[in-house]
Write an enzyme that holds these catalytic residues in place. Structure first.
Site, mmCIF file in Angstrom:
data_model
loop_
_atom_site.group_PDB
_atom_site.id
_atom_site.type_symbol
_atom_site.label_atom_id
_atom_site.label_comp_id
_atom_site.label_asym_id
_atom_site.label_seq_id
_atom_site.Cartn_x
_atom_site.Cartn_y
_atom_site.Cartn_z
ATOM 1 N N GLU A 221 0.836 -1.204 0.000
ATOM 2 C CA GLU A 221 0.000 0.000 0.000
ATOM 3 C C GLU A 221 0.877 1.263 0.000
ATOM 4 O OE1 GLU A 221 -3.966 1.524 2.437
ATOM 5 O OE2 GLU A 221 -2.477 0.306 3.478
ATOM 6 N N LYS B 26 -9.480 2.342 -3.277
ATOM 7 C CA LYS B 26 -9.898 1.709 -2.028
ATOM 8 C C LYS B 26 -11.275 2.212 -1.597
ATOM 9 C CE LYS B 26 -7.919 1.103 2.650
ATOM 10 N NZ LYS B 26 -6.678 1.371 3.419
ATOM 11 N N CYS C 224 -5.871 -3.210 1.636
ATOM 12 C CA CYS C 224 -5.736 -3.187 3.096
ATOM 13 C C CYS C 224 -7.065 -3.356 3.826
ATOM 14 C CB CYS C 224 -5.004 -1.913 3.521
ATOM 15 S SG CYS C 224 -4.362 -2.002 5.218
#
Length: 280
Positions: A44, A118, A155
């Site tokens: 990330e 994300k 994540c």
């Protein structure tokens, strides 16, 4: 029918500056290519520290456009040089005030295929991401790459099963999950959630975590990156919990069809019964 893809991932320590961080990942990618890898993914916001441990406006400086920013352009050159697909997680600025936690996907010929943003943005101690990022608005793309159909989930997303499933419905064979997660917070989930998601959705998952401590907080990123197959079994060993590591593994995509015939989870889904899952 066996269809083996040699895949790679990198878990890395922060070097202290963007230039040396990118250069280090380029060398890992070249080594992966020497070992025969055809796809590689990074952690990330790989070219920056995990600045979300604090809430400070100075860290907007890490943001850049996608795909026209310097990092994605440089990774396109790397993909062309190595002949590998490259998954490139960065801090994206779309326009003033519009920032996303993003991963670009670049094909083996250096062409930009698209981006994933994300969806789920945490806001808890040490992970103050809502200060920086808007929730993703680009859907659940699966990219038709030189090695097969590749998706990305970033994540904190991994705690939400809906996105994993949508990537599977969109045809993913391999999903990269670049992360930055610290020891003690969720380490007991790390080797549970992604294997369970690989099983539930019957594809391969590449789980990538940072490793070490960085200057903006006391998060202890514990590495232990891995590939997991559609049966929920680790492909080779899990990486170190303390050291930087390049992980290269052979993934037999033929296993996906074998498992889907045997377990038939997609056949037995009941979308007609799931309306309540999307009610506010």
């Amino acid at each position: 029918m066996s269809h083996v893809v040699r895949a790679a991932l990198v878990q890395a320590t922060w070097t202290g500056d963007t230039e040396s961080m990118i250069a280090k990942h380029e060398e890992h990618a070249r080594e992966a290519a020497r070992q025969g890898a055809r796809i590689i993914g990074f952690q990330e916001v790989f070219n920056a520290p995990y600045f979300c441990q604090v809430q400070e406006p100075e860290h907007y400086r890490w943001a850049e456009p996608v795909p026209d920013g310097p990092t994605v352009r440089r990774m396109s050159e790397l993909a062309r040089e190595t002949g590998m697909v490259v998954v490139v997680p960065v801090f994206e600025i779309e326009q003033s005030g519009f920032y996303y936690n993003t991963a670009a996907v670049i094909d083996a010929d250096g062409s930009y295929l698209g981006k994933y943003r994300k969806h789920h943005i945490p806001q808890v101690k040490g992970f103050w991401e809502k200060y920086y990022f808007k929730p993703g608005n680009a859907g659940w793309p699966v990219f038709d790459t030189a090695v097969g159909k590749v998706g990305v989930y970033i994540c904190y997303d991994r705690h939400f099963p809906e996105g994993w499933r949508q990537l599977g419905l969109n045809g993913a064979q391999l999903v990269y999950n670049p992360s930055a997660t610290s020891r003690g917070l969720s380490s007991h989930l790390w080797q549970l959630e992604q294997p369970a998601s690989a099983v539930a959705n019957e594809y391969f998952v590449a789980a990538i975590n940072r490793v070490g401590q960085e200057e903006y907080g006391d998060n202890d990123f514990y590495g232990t990156s891995y590939f997991v197959d559609p049966r929920g079994q680790f492909v080779g060993d899990v990486a170190s919990d303390k050291e930087e590591e390049l992980v290269v593994r052979d993934l037999d995509f033929g296993l996906i069809e074998e498992v889907r015939r045997q377990w038939a989870f997609y056949r037995d889904r009941r979308p007609d019964a799931y309306d309540g899952l999307v009610e506010p």
